[in-house]
Design an enzyme around this catalytic site. Structure first.
Site, PDB file in Angstrom:
ATOM      1  N   GLN A 296      33.792  55.255  51.629  1.00  0.00           N
ATOM      2  CA  GLN A 296      34.041  54.567  50.354  1.00  0.00           C
ATOM      3  C   GLN A 296      33.258  55.219  49.220  1.00  0.00           C
ATOM      4  O   GLN A 296      33.731  55.272  48.081  1.00  0.00           O
ATOM      5  CB  GLN A 296      33.666  53.095  50.471  1.00  0.00           C
ATOM      6  CG  GLN A 296      34.638  52.292  51.296  1.00  0.00           C
ATOM      7  CD  GLN A 296      36.079  52.452  50.828  1.00  0.00           C
ATOM      8  OE1 GLN A 296      36.463  51.971  49.775  1.00  0.00           O
ATOM      9  NE2 GLN A 296      36.882  53.152  51.608  1.00  0.00           N
TER      10      GLN A 296
ATOM     11  N   HIS B 112      35.027  57.891  47.166  1.00  0.00           N
ATOM     12  CA  HIS B 112      36.137  57.530  46.283  1.00  0.00           C
ATOM     13  C   HIS B 112      35.835  57.890  44.832  1.00  0.00           C
ATOM     14  O   HIS B 112      36.686  58.400  44.112  1.00  0.00           O
ATOM     15  CB  HIS B 112      36.424  56.028  46.371  1.00  0.00           C
ATOM     16  CG  HIS B 112      37.555  55.699  47.300  1.00  0.00           C
ATOM     17  ND1 HIS B 112      38.849  56.107  47.074  1.00  0.00           N
ATOM     18  CD2 HIS B 112      37.596  54.980  48.441  1.00  0.00           C
ATOM     19  CE1 HIS B 112      39.622  55.668  48.045  1.00  0.00           C
ATOM     20  NE2 HIS B 112      38.883  54.991  48.898  1.00  0.00           N
TER      21      HIS B 112
ATOM     22  N   HIS C 170      36.084  45.416  50.927  1.00  0.00           N
ATOM     23  CA  HIS C 170      36.203  45.707  52.361  1.00  0.00           C
ATOM     24  C   HIS C 170      34.952  45.201  53.059  1.00  0.00           C
ATOM     25  O   HIS C 170      33.836  45.413  52.579  1.00  0.00           O
ATOM     26  CB  HIS C 170      36.303  47.219  52.610  1.00  0.00           C
ATOM     27  CG  HIS C 170      37.381  47.911  51.855  1.00  0.00           C
ATOM     28  ND1 HIS C 170      37.146  48.595  50.671  1.00  0.00           N
ATOM     29  CD2 HIS C 170      38.704  48.036  52.104  1.00  0.00           C
ATOM     30  CE1 HIS C 170      38.278  49.114  50.235  1.00  0.00           C
ATOM     31  NE2 HIS C 170      39.241  48.790  51.071  1.00  0.00           N
TER      32      HIS C 170
ATOM     33  N   ASP D 234      42.997  51.758  55.100  1.00  0.00           N
ATOM     34  CA  ASP D 234      43.374  52.572  53.943  1.00  0.00           C
ATOM     35  C   ASP D 234      44.680  53.325  54.172  1.00  0.00           C
ATOM     36  O   ASP D 234      45.385  53.652  53.228  1.00  0.00           O
ATOM     37  CB  ASP D 234      42.274  53.591  53.630  1.00  0.00           C
ATOM     38  CG  ASP D 234      41.274  53.065  52.612  1.00  0.00           C
ATOM     39  OD1 ASP D 234      41.495  51.964  52.084  1.00  0.00           O
ATOM     40  OD2 ASP D 234      40.274  53.755  52.346  1.00  0.00           O
TER      41      ASP D 234
ATOM     42  N   HIS E   5      61.466  10.664  28.094  1.00  0.00           N
ATOM     43  CA  HIS E   5      61.445  10.890  29.549  1.00  0.00           C
ATOM     44  C   HIS E   5      61.952   9.637  30.273  1.00  0.00           C
ATOM     45  O   HIS E   5      62.755   9.711  31.203  1.00  0.00           O
ATOM     46  CB  HIS E   5      60.019  11.199  30.025  1.00  0.00           C
ATOM     47  CG  HIS E   5      59.594  12.617  29.822  1.00  0.00           C
ATOM     48  ND1 HIS E   5      59.441  13.172  28.586  1.00  0.00           N
ATOM     49  CD2 HIS E   5      59.290  13.600  30.727  1.00  0.00           C
ATOM     50  CE1 HIS E   5      59.046  14.432  28.714  1.00  0.00           C
ATOM     51  NE2 HIS E   5      58.951  14.719  30.013  1.00  0.00           N
TER      52      HIS E   5
END
Length: 424
Positions: A255, A258, A323, A356, A415
């Site tokens: 991660q 990234h 995650h 992923d 109504h």
């Protein structure tokens, strides 16, 4: 990585902060680009493509010829891997289909719910240093299963005016209807307002950097729905003495690579694991091609020791990770107790990378603590639940008096009249 030992609950909110800019830091840039795209359409798109991506394009829509060429550029091995992933994602998302729900709530009063596709959806696929063709699968597969009529995809081109070949291959494989060479804030703005070339959509999906995340929030203020505020990636691992340190380190680094604004956290009740994982991180980091990016993310990340599993779980729920990996002899305690996480990975042999790419679950998930209130992308993300009702003469007699009383109590005479006329 910063080591933290036995942090007190009053410090958890500070520990849980992400290394991201605030909304106000980015707001003015996003607002300016949105205004220009709304007013000038393709002209503004071209201006910002040149400014941010360093490319001048005569035609921003990808042609069939370009897709044909791209398909030839993708290796047979990668095509097979993409097809396997697509098959698993299709199976998991197809299983999420639900039937029409119909019930007679009172004699003569029938109510039911049916799901209908969102007709026009926009998919944003990041390019840059890591062209995420896997995200095409995660978004286009459920969009197609939901029977969305128009599936529009935007992704930034490289300096040569090309979108990554694997992105184009995956998009074609999954039935994307139109593809545009547009990235960043301008892509989100284009799909929000529509331009001479880019169609306006009803809902925008896809991850991106902080600018894309804020742009999506602006889109939601301009009548277009979004999947969630999905920003920089994050991962939290809980590991006890049963965890394999090299595995844990590899997950954290997966991660961290990234982007520089990613964040990874280890929470443990075992000091030896904390030290062993840290050692493994620096050993594995040295050989990563994206070492520089991962290193910056690691600098923003934390190794946290707490005394008990109860404290660990409370801290994890406070953080609300995108995650969450559990490597524990008491995995059921964490699986049953986790309330806030986008996607959960259980055991030493379940890397986050599986989700992923190819296990079948979706990797488009809420970040920055939004897992406390948002789900990850799923089949229902591309559908709307519509309710229907049909009331017979007998049915209106059965519920009419209650409606009259309630409407009168709220001071809404018209109504009441709509029912009274029918009762007479």
């Amino acid at each position: 990585m910063k080591k933290i030992y036995n942090p007190q609950p009053e410090t958890w909110s500070e520990i849980c902060k992400r290394p991201t800019q605030t909304f106000s830091d980015v707001e003015e840039t996003v607002k300016q680009i949105f205004k220009e795209v709304q007013q000038k359409g393709d002209k503004a798109i071209a201006k910002y493509a040149s400014f941010f991506d360093g490319v001048t394009l005569e035609n921003i829509q990808v042609t069939q010829e370009e897709i044909k060429i791209a398909k030839k550029e993708v290796s047979t091995e990668l095509k097979q891997a993409i097809q396997l992933a697509k098959s698993n994602i299709e199976q998991f998302h197809a299983a999420q289909k639900t039937d029409k729900i119909l019930i007679e709530t009172t004699i003569g009063v029938t109510c039911w719910q049916e799901k209908r596709p969102i007709q026009k959806v926009g998919l944003y696929i990041p390019g840059g240093t890591a062209p995420l063709f896997s995200t095409v699968l995660m978004l286009a597969v459920p969009a197609k299963l939901a029977s969305c009529q128009e599936i529009v995809l935007c992704s930034p081109s490289d300096k040569n005016g090309k979108i990554n070949a694997a992105i184009l291959y995956a998009a074609d494989l999954c039935g994307v209807t139109k593809i545009y060479k547009v990235g960043g804030i301008q892509a989100i703005a284009g799909m929000t307002f529509g331009t001479e070339t880019i169609p306006q959509v009803y809902k925008i999906f896809g991850p991106g950097n902080q600018f894309v995340t804020i742009a999506k929030q602006f889109a939601s203020q301009n009548g277009v729905a979004i999947d969630m505020p999905a920003g920089p990636s994050e991962l939290l691992v809980y590991a006890d003495e049963t965890a394999i340190p090299s595995f844990v380190a590899s997950d954290l680094l997966s991660q961290a690579e990234h982007g520089k604004d990613s964040q990874v956290i280890l929470v443990t009740t075992n000091k030896n694991i904390l030290n062993d994982v840290e050692e493994e991180i620096y050993k594995q980091l040295k050989v990563l091609p994206r070492q520089e990016i991962a290193q910056v993310a690691i600098n923003n990340s934390k190794l946290i020791f707490v005394e008990t599993e109860k404290t660990a779980l409370s801290l994890i729920n406070e953080y609300g990770p995108e995650h969450f990996i559990v490597c524990s002899k008491n995995e059921d305690y964490f699986v049953d107790g986790i309330q806030n996480a986008g996607s959960i990975f259980i055991g030493n042999y379940t890397p986050e990378s599986a989700g992923d790419y190819a296990s079948g679950t979706n990797h488009t998930l809420p970040t920055n603590g939004y897992s406390k209130s948002y789900s990850g992308v799923n089949l229902d993300s591309f559908l709307k639940a519509m309710t229907f009702q049909k009331i017979s003469n007998k049915g209106i007699q059965n519920i009419g008096k209650a409606i009259e009383i309630m409407a009168e109590a709220e001071g809404l005479q018209a109504h009441k009249n709509a029912v009274s006329l029918r009762l007479k």
